[in-house]
Write a protein that holds these residues in place. Structure first.
Motif, PDB file in Angstrom:
ATOM      1  N   GLU A 124       0.805  -1.291   0.116  1.00  0.00           N
ATOM      2  CA  GLU A 124       0.294  -0.095  -0.129  1.00  0.00           C
ATOM      3  C   GLU A 124       1.024   1.279  -0.103  1.00  0.00           C
ATOM      4  O   GLU A 124       1.966   1.427   0.557  1.00  0.00           O
ATOM      5  N   ASP A 125       0.428   2.370  -0.542  1.00  0.00           N
ATOM      6  CA  ASP A 125       0.954   3.649  -0.400  1.00  0.00           C
ATOM      7  C   ASP A 125       1.163   3.934   0.973  1.00  0.00           C
ATOM      8  O   ASP A 125       0.205   3.862   1.933  1.00  0.00           O
ATOM      9  N   GLY A 126       2.456   4.274   1.580  1.00  0.00           N
ATOM     10  CA  GLY A 126       2.717   4.522   2.810  1.00  0.00           C
ATOM     11  C   GLY A 126       3.969   5.446   3.009  1.00  0.00           C
ATOM     12  O   GLY A 126       4.500   5.840   1.860  1.00  0.00           O
ATOM     13  N   ILE A 127       4.386   5.263   4.127  1.00  0.00           N
ATOM     14  CA  ILE A 127       5.527   6.444   4.696  1.00  0.00           C
ATOM     15  C   ILE A 127       6.560   5.354   5.334  1.00  0.00           C
ATOM     16  O   ILE A 127       6.386   4.441   6.083  1.00  0.00           O
ATOM     17  N   ILE A 128       7.894   5.463   5.150  1.00  0.00           N
ATOM     18  CA  ILE A 128       8.928   4.580   5.839  1.00  0.00           C
ATOM     19  C   ILE A 128       9.801   5.782   6.624  1.00  0.00           C
ATOM     20  O   ILE A 128      10.217   6.641   5.789  1.00  0.00           O
ATOM     21  N   LEU A 129       9.889   5.422   7.839  1.00  0.00           N
ATOM     22  CA  LEU A 129      10.736   6.473   8.574  1.00  0.00           C
ATOM     23  C   LEU A 129      12.301   5.738   9.098  1.00  0.00           C
ATOM     24  O   LEU A 129      12.097   4.382   8.944  1.00  0.00           O
ATOM     25  N   SER A 130      13.022   6.519   9.036  1.00  0.00           N
ATOM     26  CA  SER A 130      14.287   5.823   9.320  1.00  0.00           C
ATOM     27  C   SER A 130      15.160   6.751  10.209  1.00  0.00           C
ATOM     28  O   SER A 130      14.766   8.008  10.288  1.00  0.00           O
TER      29      SER A 130
ATOM     30  N   PHE B 245      -4.455  13.172   3.479  1.00  0.00           N
ATOM     31  CA  PHE B 245      -5.300  12.325   4.509  1.00  0.00           C
ATOM     32  C   PHE B 245      -6.556  12.102   4.182  1.00  0.00           C
ATOM     33  O   PHE B 245      -7.374  11.017   4.507  1.00  0.00           O
ATOM     34  N   ALA B 246      -7.329  13.012   3.306  1.00  0.00           N
ATOM     35  CA  ALA B 246      -8.564  12.844   2.730  1.00  0.00           C
ATOM     36  C   ALA B 246      -8.636  11.786   1.936  1.00  0.00           C
ATOM     37  O   ALA B 246      -9.622  11.114   1.873  1.00  0.00           O
ATOM     38  N   ALA B 247      -7.486  11.597   1.029  1.00  0.00           N
ATOM     39  CA  ALA B 247      -7.798  10.586  -0.072  1.00  0.00           C
ATOM     40  C   ALA B 247      -7.228   9.188   0.572  1.00  0.00           C
ATOM     41  O   ALA B 247      -7.784   8.187   0.090  1.00  0.00           O
ATOM     42  N   ARG B 248      -6.446   9.247   1.628  1.00  0.00           N
ATOM     43  CA  ARG B 248      -5.638   8.107   2.000  1.00  0.00           C
ATOM     44  C   ARG B 248      -5.804   8.072   3.781  1.00  0.00           C
ATOM     45  O   ARG B 248      -4.809   8.409   4.398  1.00  0.00           O
ATOM     46  N   PRO B 249      -6.784   8.114   4.378  1.00  0.00           N
ATOM     47  CA  PRO B 249      -7.035   8.286   5.758  1.00  0.00           C
ATOM     48  C   PRO B 249      -6.316   7.164   6.689  1.00  0.00           C
ATOM     49  O   PRO B 249      -6.094   7.362   7.840  1.00  0.00           O
ATOM     50  N   VAL B 250      -6.024   5.865   6.106  1.00  0.00           N
ATOM     51  CA  VAL B 250      -5.240   4.664   6.714  1.00  0.00           C
ATOM     52  C   VAL B 250      -3.712   4.983   6.154  1.00  0.00           C
ATOM     53  O   VAL B 250      -3.484   4.879   5.036  1.00  0.00           O
ATOM     54  N   LEU B 251      -3.011   5.287   7.084  1.00  0.00           N
ATOM     55  CA  LEU B 251      -1.528   5.522   6.809  1.00  0.00           C
ATOM     56  C   LEU B 251      -0.649   4.475   7.207  1.00  0.00           C
ATOM     57  O   LEU B 251      -0.352   4.337   8.340  1.00  0.00           O
ATOM     58  N   PRO B 252      -0.287   3.671   6.389  1.00  0.00           N
ATOM     59  CA  PRO B 252       0.839   2.566   6.482  1.00  0.00           C
ATOM     60  C   PRO B 252       2.296   3.250   6.788  1.00  0.00           C
ATOM     61  O   PRO B 252       2.893   3.886   6.113  1.00  0.00           O
ATOM     62  N   LEU B 253       2.815   2.955   8.021  1.00  0.00           N
ATOM     63  CA  LEU B 253       3.995   3.464   8.597  1.00  0.00           C
ATOM     64  C   LEU B 253       4.830   2.415   8.820  1.00  0.00           C
ATOM     65  O   LEU B 253       4.658   1.499   9.585  1.00  0.00           O
ATOM     66  N   ASP B 254       5.851   2.271   8.071  1.00  0.00           N
ATOM     67  CA  ASP B 254       7.151   1.402   8.138  1.00  0.00           C
ATOM     68  C   ASP B 254       8.370   1.575   9.048  1.00  0.00           C
ATOM     69  O   ASP B 254       8.847   2.675   8.497  1.00  0.00           O
ATOM     70  N   LEU B 255       8.395   1.331   9.949  1.00  0.00           N
ATOM     71  CA  LEU B 255       9.515   1.660  10.947  1.00  0.00           C
ATOM     72  C   LEU B 255      10.798   0.668  11.022  1.00  0.00           C
ATOM     73  O   LEU B 255      11.331   0.681  12.281  1.00  0.00           O
ATOM     74  N   ARG B 256      10.781  -0.190   9.859  1.00  0.00           N
ATOM     75  CA  ARG B 256      11.853  -1.060  10.187  1.00  0.00           C
ATOM     76  C   ARG B 256      13.450  -0.583  10.126  1.00  0.00           C
ATOM     77  O   ARG B 256      14.267  -1.076  10.681  1.00  0.00           O
ATOM     78  N   TYR B 257      13.349   0.694   9.791  1.00  0.00           N
ATOM     79  CA  TYR B 257      14.799   1.486   9.691  1.00  0.00           C
ATOM     80  C   TYR B 257      14.775   2.697  10.791  1.00  0.00           C
ATOM     81  O   TYR B 257      15.725   3.234  11.013  1.00  0.00           O
ATOM     82  N   LEU B 258      13.657   2.617  11.573  1.00  0.00           N
ATOM     83  CA  LEU B 258      13.688   3.672  12.713  1.00  0.00           C
ATOM     84  C   LEU B 258      14.609   3.027  14.016  1.00  0.00           C
ATOM     85  O   LEU B 258      14.084   1.946  14.541  1.00  0.00           O
ATOM     86  N   THR B 259      15.678   3.481  14.520  1.00  0.00           N
ATOM     87  CA  THR B 259      16.522   2.813  15.350  1.00  0.00           C
ATOM     88  C   THR B 259      16.101   3.654  16.644  1.00  0.00           C
ATOM     89  O   THR B 259      16.431   3.011  17.728  1.00  0.00           O
ATOM     90  N   PHE B 260      15.399   4.773  17.001  1.00  0.00           N
ATOM     91  CA  PHE B 260      15.385   5.561  18.104  1.00  0.00           C
ATOM     92  C   PHE B 260      14.068   6.550  18.141  1.00  0.00           C
ATOM     93  O   PHE B 260      13.951   7.052  16.978  1.00  0.00           O
ATOM     94  N   ILE B 261      13.250   6.630  19.129  1.00  0.00           N
ATOM     95  CA  ILE B 261      12.198   7.551  19.056  1.00  0.00           C
ATOM     96  C   ILE B 261      12.222   8.105  20.727  1.00  0.00           C
ATOM     97  O   ILE B 261      12.428   7.296  21.478  1.00  0.00           O
ATOM     98  N   ASP B 262      12.261   9.462  20.695  1.00  0.00           N
ATOM     99  CA  ASP B 262      12.180   9.979  22.066  1.00  0.00           C
ATOM    100  C   ASP B 262      10.700  10.570  22.327  1.00  0.00           C
ATOM    101  O   ASP B 262       9.628  10.385  21.625  1.00  0.00           O
ATOM    102  N   SER B 263      10.533  10.904  23.279  1.00  0.00           N
ATOM    103  CA  SER B 263       9.087  11.588  23.905  1.00  0.00           C
ATOM    104  C   SER B 263       8.513  12.321  22.912  1.00  0.00           C
ATOM    105  O   SER B 263       7.337  12.507  22.820  1.00  0.00           O
ATOM    106  N   ALA B 264       9.416  13.504  22.411  1.00  0.00           N
ATOM    107  CA  ALA B 264       8.704  14.420  21.720  1.00  0.00           C
ATOM    108  C   ALA B 264       8.379  13.838  20.344  1.00  0.00           C
ATOM    109  O   ALA B 264       7.136  14.190  19.705  1.00  0.00           O
TER     110      ALA B 264
END
Length: 100
Positions: free
Chosen positions: A11-17, A37-56
């Motif tokens: 599906e069309d989505g976003i990859i974060l790294s 968002f109006a055309a695609r309200p479901v957002l597939p989000l691939d996090l396989r390359y995301l190594t860290f996430i902070d509270s912000a």
């Protein structure tokens, strides 16, 4: 944090790294502007390359989830690394996101 519009599980989505932190607010707002968002309200989000996430960054993901909900959809997280997945679940994002 870097992001790319790409196919996520077919599906069309976003990859974060990289590392997603407070300093990524500008890139996050660009991500919001790039997604229809109006055309695609479901957002597939691939996090396989995301190594860290902070509270912000977690706060930014709540904003993302809210935008999807306003459009009648949700965020569908795929391929999160174990350490990122633990952080997201600890922040109770599993009640806001679908995990694939």
């Amino acid at each position: 944090m870097e992001y790319a519009l790409a196919k996520v599980q077919g599906e069309d989505g976003i990859i974060l790294s990289g590392r997603f932190t407070y300093d990524d607010g500008g890139r996050f707002h660009a991500l919001l502007a790039d997604w229809d968002f109006a055309a695609r309200p479901v957002l597939p989000l691939d996090l396989r390359y995301l190594t860290f996430i902070d509270s912000a960054a977690i706060g930014m993901l709540f904003i993302l989830a809210g935008r999807c909900r306003e459009a009648g959809g949700h965020v569908a997280v795929a391929n999160a690394q174990p350490q990122v997945l633990r952080t997201l679940r600890h922040a109770a994002l599993d009640t806001w996101f679908e995990f694939r």
